[in-house]
Each structure stands twice: as C-alpha cells, then as structure tokens.
Design a protein around this motif. Structure first.
Motif, PDB file in Angstrom:
ATOM      1  N   VAL A   2       0.840  -1.197   0.000  1.00  0.00           N
ATOM      2  CA  VAL A   2       0.000   0.000   0.000  1.00  0.00           C
ATOM      3  C   VAL A   2       0.877   1.251   0.000  1.00  0.00           C
ATOM      4  O   VAL A   2       0.673   2.168  -0.805  1.00  0.00           O
ATOM      5  N   PHE A  33      -4.095  -8.852  -1.132  1.00  0.00           N
ATOM      6  CA  PHE A  33      -4.394  -7.426  -1.194  1.00  0.00           C
ATOM      7  C   PHE A  33      -5.898  -7.196  -1.110  1.00  0.00           C
ATOM      8  O   PHE A  33      -6.363  -6.313  -0.390  1.00  0.00           O
ATOM      9  N   TYR A  36      -6.973  -7.836   2.460  1.00  0.00           N
ATOM     10  CA  TYR A  36      -6.466  -6.805   3.366  1.00  0.00           C
ATOM     11  C   TYR A  36      -7.168  -5.458   3.178  1.00  0.00           C
ATOM     12  O   TYR A  36      -7.524  -4.796   4.148  1.00  0.00           O
ATOM     13  N   THR A  37      -7.364  -5.052   1.915  1.00  0.00           N
ATOM     14  CA  THR A  37      -7.904  -3.714   1.648  1.00  0.00           C
ATOM     15  C   THR A  37      -9.383  -3.706   1.289  1.00  0.00           C
ATOM     16  O   THR A  37     -10.012  -2.659   1.331  1.00  0.00           O
ATOM     17  N   GLU A  39     -10.433  -4.250  -1.731  1.00  0.00           N
ATOM     18  CA  GLU A  39     -10.558  -3.873  -3.137  1.00  0.00           C
ATOM     19  C   GLU A  39      -9.375  -4.436  -3.924  1.00  0.00           C
ATOM     20  O   GLU A  39      -8.311  -4.664  -3.366  1.00  0.00           O
ATOM     21  N   PHE A  44      -7.528   0.059  -6.179  1.00  0.00           N
ATOM     22  CA  PHE A  44      -6.833   0.851  -5.168  1.00  0.00           C
ATOM     23  C   PHE A  44      -5.935   1.900  -5.827  1.00  0.00           C
ATOM     24  O   PHE A  44      -5.922   3.059  -5.408  1.00  0.00           O
ATOM     25  N   THR A  48      -6.485   5.856  -5.425  1.00  0.00           N
ATOM     26  CA  THR A  48      -5.394   6.642  -4.862  1.00  0.00           C
ATOM     27  C   THR A  48      -5.023   7.794  -5.798  1.00  0.00           C
ATOM     28  O   THR A  48      -4.825   8.926  -5.356  1.00  0.00           O
TER      29      THR A  48
END
Length: 75
Positions: A2, A33, A36-37, A39, A44, A48
């Motif tokens: 990230v 990923f 964890y996120t 998405e 991501f 971002t």
C-alpha cells in the motif's frame, strides 16, 4: 505494498513490480491485497490517483486536468 503504491502512484505500476516489492508471486499478492484492503489492486491504484488528483485540483484550481492526470501516471 500500500505504501509503495502511494509513493509511486505517479507512474505505471505492474502487478509483477508490486509482487517483487512484496516478495510473493502475483496471484497470492492479488488475493491477499483484496482481503487486506477490500478492493483489487487496480481499483486501489485508481482510487489513490483520483484522490491525489482531487487534492491537487483543490490546491491549484487553475491547474489543467490533463496536466494533473499526466502527473499522476495516466496516459
């Protein structure tokens, strides 16, 4: 990963590059990923970049959207 994405959002990032950074192959990275996120990696990165673009346009309202997009790694 990230923080790597956030630090390098101004250029194209490949899954292979991110896998090397994380030290795992691309398939487990993609799955981990997502867990964890919440998405996918591509989503991501896009979110971002869009958030950074919005912040830049808020600070510099006269900036060209095209210039901001190019500065954030879009073609």
């Amino acid at each position: 990963v990230v923080s790597y994405i956030e630090a390098h959002r101004d250029r194209k990032l490949s899954l292979e590059e991110l896998s090397m950074e994380a030290g795992v192959s691309s398939f487990p990275l993609h799955r981990l990923f997502l867990v964890y996120t919440g998405e996918p990696i591509a989503g991501f990165i896009r979110r971002t970049r869009l958030s950074a673009g919005k912040a830049l346009l808020d600070r510099q309202p006269d900036a060209s959207v095209i210039d901001v997009g190019i500065a954030l790694g879009y073609d």
